[in-house]
Scaffold this active site. Structure first.
Site, PDB file in Angstrom:
ATOM      1  N   ASP A 175      -0.670  -3.166  -3.174  1.00  0.00           N
ATOM      2  CA  ASP A 175       0.391  -2.570  -2.352  1.00  0.00           C
ATOM      3  C   ASP A 175       1.442  -3.582  -1.914  1.00  0.00           C
ATOM      4  O   ASP A 175       2.009  -3.486  -0.822  1.00  0.00           O
ATOM      5  CB  ASP A 175      -0.210  -1.866  -1.117  1.00  0.00           C
ATOM      6  CG  ASP A 175      -1.266  -0.861  -1.507  1.00  0.00           C
ATOM      7  OD1 ASP A 175      -1.109  -0.223  -2.556  1.00  0.00           O
ATOM      8  OD2 ASP A 175      -2.261  -0.713  -0.769  1.00  0.00           O
ATOM      9  N   HIS A 216       1.953   3.532  -6.676  1.00  0.00           N
ATOM     10  CA  HIS A 216       3.141   2.671  -6.698  1.00  0.00           C
ATOM     11  C   HIS A 216       4.358   3.484  -6.237  1.00  0.00           C
ATOM     12  O   HIS A 216       4.679   4.510  -6.832  1.00  0.00           O
ATOM     13  CB  HIS A 216       3.357   2.115  -8.117  1.00  0.00           C
ATOM     14  CG  HIS A 216       2.257   1.180  -8.543  1.00  0.00           C
ATOM     15  ND1 HIS A 216       2.248   0.526  -9.743  1.00  0.00           N
ATOM     16  CD2 HIS A 216       1.140   0.771  -7.905  1.00  0.00           C
ATOM     17  CE1 HIS A 216       1.158  -0.236  -9.836  1.00  0.00           C
ATOM     18  NE2 HIS A 216       0.467  -0.094  -8.720  1.00  0.00           N
TER      19      HIS A 216
HETATM   20  P1  GDP Z   1       2.491  -1.098  -4.882  1.00  0.00           P
HETATM   21  O1  GDP Z   1       1.161  -0.436  -4.965  1.00  0.00           O
HETATM   22  O2  GDP Z   1       2.404  -2.580  -5.047  1.00  0.00           O
HETATM   23  O3  GDP Z   1       3.516  -0.490  -5.798  1.00  0.00           O
HETATM   24  O4  GDP Z   1       3.006  -0.870  -3.396  1.00  0.00           O
HETATM   25  P2  GDP Z   1       2.967   0.518  -2.566  1.00  0.00           P
HETATM   26  O5  GDP Z   1       4.025   1.412  -3.084  1.00  0.00           O
HETATM   27  O6  GDP Z   1       1.596   1.058  -2.496  1.00  0.00           O
HETATM   28  O7  GDP Z   1       3.288  -0.020  -1.105  1.00  0.00           O
HETATM   29  C1  GDP Z   1       4.438  -0.722  -0.822  1.00  0.00           C
HETATM   30  C2  GDP Z   1       5.194  -0.005   0.291  1.00  0.00           C
HETATM   31  O8  GDP Z   1       6.255  -0.825   0.736  1.00  0.00           O
HETATM   32  C3  GDP Z   1       5.874   1.281  -0.183  1.00  0.00           C
HETATM   33  O9  GDP Z   1       5.926   2.169   0.903  1.00  0.00           O
HETATM   34  C4  GDP Z   1       7.268   0.809  -0.563  1.00  0.00           C
HETATM   35  O10 GDP Z   1       8.232   1.852  -0.496  1.00  0.00           O
HETATM   36  C5  GDP Z   1       7.524  -0.221   0.493  1.00  0.00           C
HETATM   37  N1  GDP Z   1       8.417  -1.341   0.119  1.00  0.00           N
HETATM   38  C6  GDP Z   1       8.468  -2.052  -1.037  1.00  0.00           C
HETATM   39  N2  GDP Z   1       9.321  -3.091  -0.929  1.00  0.00           N
HETATM   40  C7  GDP Z   1       9.823  -3.031   0.331  1.00  0.00           C
HETATM   41  C8  GDP Z   1      10.745  -3.851   1.078  1.00  0.00           C
HETATM   42  O11 GDP Z   1      11.248  -4.867   0.613  1.00  0.00           O
HETATM   43  N3  GDP Z   1      10.978  -3.466   2.376  1.00  0.00           N
HETATM   44  C9  GDP Z   1      10.405  -2.367   2.954  1.00  0.00           C
HETATM   45  N4  GDP Z   1      10.695  -2.082   4.217  1.00  0.00           N
HETATM   46  N5  GDP Z   1       9.540  -1.586   2.269  1.00  0.00           N
HETATM   47  C10 GDP Z   1       9.245  -1.922   0.994  1.00  0.00           C
HETATM   48  P1  IMO Z   2      -2.054  -0.567  -6.051  1.00  0.00           P
HETATM   49  O1  IMO Z   2      -1.856  -0.638  -7.537  1.00  0.00           O
HETATM   50  C1  IMO Z   2      -4.671  -1.371  -2.662  1.00  0.00           C
HETATM   51  C2  IMO Z   2      -8.979  -1.008  -3.334  1.00  0.00           C
HETATM   52  C3  IMO Z   2      -9.669   0.128  -2.595  1.00  0.00           C
HETATM   53  C4  IMO Z   2     -11.044  -0.481  -2.385  1.00  0.00           C
HETATM   54  C5  IMO Z   2     -11.255  -1.270  -3.677  1.00  0.00           C
HETATM   55  C6  IMO Z   2     -12.092  -0.531  -4.717  1.00  0.00           C
HETATM   56  O2  IMO Z   2      -1.393   0.611  -5.423  1.00  0.00           O
HETATM   57  O3  IMO Z   2      -1.721  -1.848  -5.401  1.00  0.00           O
HETATM   58  P2  IMO Z   2     -11.542   1.500  -6.318  1.00  0.00           P
HETATM   59  O4  IMO Z   2     -11.107   2.908  -6.018  1.00  0.00           O
HETATM   60  O5  IMO Z   2     -10.570   0.757  -7.158  1.00  0.00           O
HETATM   61  O6  IMO Z   2     -12.938   1.446  -6.853  1.00  0.00           O
HETATM   62  O7  IMO Z   2     -11.597   0.777  -4.874  1.00  0.00           O
HETATM   63  O8  IMO Z   2      -9.973  -1.530  -4.203  1.00  0.00           O
HETATM   64  N1  IMO Z   2      -7.825  -0.602  -4.155  1.00  0.00           N
HETATM   65  C7  IMO Z   2      -6.553  -0.789  -3.812  1.00  0.00           C
HETATM   66  N2  IMO Z   2      -6.013  -1.287  -2.687  1.00  0.00           N
HETATM   67  N3  IMO Z   2      -3.858  -1.009  -3.681  1.00  0.00           N
HETATM   68  C8  IMO Z   2      -4.378  -0.525  -4.825  1.00  0.00           C
HETATM   69  O9  IMO Z   2      -3.631  -0.268  -5.910  1.00  0.00           O
HETATM   70  C9  IMO Z   2      -5.788  -0.366  -4.921  1.00  0.00           C
HETATM   71  N4  IMO Z   2      -6.617   0.087  -5.871  1.00  0.00           N
HETATM   72  C10 IMO Z   2      -7.873  -0.077  -5.403  1.00  0.00           C
HETATM   73  O10 IMO Z   2      -9.014   0.418  -1.370  1.00  0.00           O
HETATM   74  O11 IMO Z   2     -11.000  -1.403  -1.320  1.00  0.00           O
HETATM   75 MG    MG Z   3      -0.045   0.881  -3.884  1.00  0.00          MG
END
Ligand code: GDP
Ligand code: IMO
Ligand code: MG
Length: 421
Positions: free
Chosen positions: A13, A41
């Site tokens: 994330d 994502h």
């Molecule tokens: P990912 O799994 O790595 O793609 O990340 P996620 O989408 O799960 O979580 C990242 C969160 O941060 C999302 O809600 C994005 O919209 C937000 N985000 C990403 N880059 C930025 C940034 O530079 N600033 C802010 N405020 N939010 C961001």
């Molecule tokens: P993105 O791609 C954050 C974490 C789960 C749990 C552990 C194992 O969005 O960054 P699983 O379901 O994979 O067997 O869970 O891994 N986890 C993540 N945490 N971002 C993710 O993906 C995750 N994918 C799995 O919360 O701790």
């Molecule tokens: Mg994510």
């Protein structure tokens, strides 16, 4: 030609979806190579706001082709929904999204077993996304998996029957309800027919692309410290998340992966159980409220902590990172003081991440450095020079510690809220 891997340098994330979306414009191919729909994502661009689980986040760039490699595990219902959702939103994916027939299918028993295992573990649970990820990868490496190729070779029925015999015994022993063969068979046959137009062996396409000098962007799911080998085992995910996984997951020889962009959040978050050395436990504090996030896949609350440079440095070393994309710098605005973890100590001695296991990492003492914050809203900044001096100092401090340049800085969730250096 460039082959660029985009990886998360913390616990997932970090903002990989946003980074892949803005980097995709000059790419011929954008590919997922590991994990499954445990990933969530987020992409915010001119088409809207999307939480994507399986389709590569670069699919919005109209000249880019999306690939889902054999290293990815697929819940077909989730993928079908995602394709329909993208097509409805005007992002035509037909003819430019290809799924490897080598990818494994998440079956209903994988999801049931994921939940049953978690419940049986009680307080020692991993806190998985319950998407069936651990059980499907376990089946993959123990030769019990079901792949798309099994439909083409008419092995599906036979393999499913055999698996249900095994899995129903375990499900019943753990207090669950047995699955019916006919129901699962018909459901998955239906999925196969819907996804068949997208299923194609990627070998020639990838090899020809490499030969012709095409640009590839490889989108990692999860983060470096959820890697099965190098993460905080057993609080990890079931796939390799370091860039070498892209080689196996797509069939790209490692020598081609010359650029590795480490997406790094300006602070740290983690979902699920496991150590988080810089965790902030004061749930009433200003900083906890600022850093707080809701997980894109499960809607759970993410745990939060200060930036941990030992984690970032270890990710740089494990991944061969060449550039950093720093995200969420805007979230730090308004804090008078910012803490950064610059190293760990155990019994008074300096230790590195790799010296301790997950249980040890839970006990390390973090060495903190304090920096002055800034009060200005930075979400409109588009050049480094527009950032307040203390924000510039924060970025430079990260570059120096990591030994890698920060090339992009996120100042908001939208695609354009990005500083390019
Ligand atoms: P990912 O799994 O790595 O793609 O990340 P996620 O989408 O799960 O979580 C990242 C969160 O941060 C999302 O809600 C994005 O919209 C937000 N985000 C990403 N880059 C930025 C940034 O530079 N600033 C802010 N405020 N939010 C961001
Ligand atoms: P993105 O791609 C954050 C974490 C789960 C749990 C552990 C194992 O969005 O960054 P699983 O379901 O994979 O067997 O869970 O891994 N986890 C993540 N945490 N971002 C993710 O993906 C995750 N994918 C799995 O919360 O701790
Ligand atoms: Mg994510």
């Amino acid at each position: 030609m460039t082959v660029t891997a985009v990886i998360g340098s913390q616990w997932g994330d970090e903002g990989k979806g946003k980074a892949v979306d803005f980097l995709a414009e000059r790419m011929d191919y954008v590919a997922r190579f590991n994990g499954g729909n445990n990933a969530g994502h987020t992409v915010i661009n001119e088409f809207g706001t999307f939480k994507i689980h399986l389709v590569p986040s670069g699919i919005f760039a109209k000249n880019t082709t999306g690939l889902i490699g054999g290293g990815v595990v697929i819940d077909p219902a989730v993928l079908i929904d995602e394709i329909e959702m993208l097509n409805k939103a005007g992002i035509g994916v037909d003819g430019r999204l290809w799924i490897s027939p080598r990818s494994h299918l998440i079956m209903p028993y994988h999801k049931i077993l994921d939940g049953l295992y978690e419940e049986a573990k009680g307080a020692g649970a991993t806190g998985t996304t319950r998407r069936g990820i651990g059980p499907v990868f376990a089946d993959k490496v123990s030769y019990n998996g079901i792949r798309w190729t099994d439909f083409a070779s008419d092995m599906f029925e036979q393999r499913l029957q055999m698996q249900l015999e095994l899995k129903n015994k375990i499900i019943i022993a753990l207090g669950g309800e047995a699955l019916k063969y006919e129901t699962v068979r018909d459901e998955y046959r239906g999925y196969y027919l819907k996804l068949k137009p997208y299923i194609k062996e990627l070998f020639s396409l990838v090899q020809d692309g490499l030969k012709e000098g095409k640009n590839f962007l490889l989108e990692q799911a999860m983060g470096t410290f959820l890697d099965t080998d190098w993460g905080t085992y057993p609080f990890v995910t079931a796939s390799t998340t370091i860039p070498s996984a892209a080689s196996a997951g797509l069939g790209i020889p490692p020598k081609y992966i010359t650029n590795v962009i480490g997406v790094t959040k300006a602070y740290t978050t983690r979902v699920g159980a496991g150590p988080l050395p810089t965790e902030i436990h004061d749930y009433e504090s200003e900083v906890y409220k600022k850093f707080g996030e809701v997980a894109a896949t499960t809607g759970r609350t993410r745990r939060v902590g200060w930036l941990d440079l030992e984690i970032v440095k270890t990710a740089v070393q494990l991944s061969g990172m060449t550039e950093i994309c720093l995200t969420k710098l805007d979230v730090l605005s308004g804090l008078k003081e910012i803490q950064v973890c610059v190293g760990y100590k155990m019994n008074g001695e300096a230790v590195r991440y790799a010296d301790v296991d997950a249980y040890g990492l839970d006990k390390v003492e973090t060495v903190h450095q304090s920096m002055s914050g800034w009060s200005e809203d930075i979400s409109k900044a588009r050049t480094f020079e527009e950032l307040p001096v203390n924000a510039q100092k924060y970025v430079k401090m990260i570059e120096e510690a990591a030994g890698v340049p920060v090339k992009w800085i996120g100042v908001g969730p939208e695609r354009e809220a990005t500083i390019r250096r």
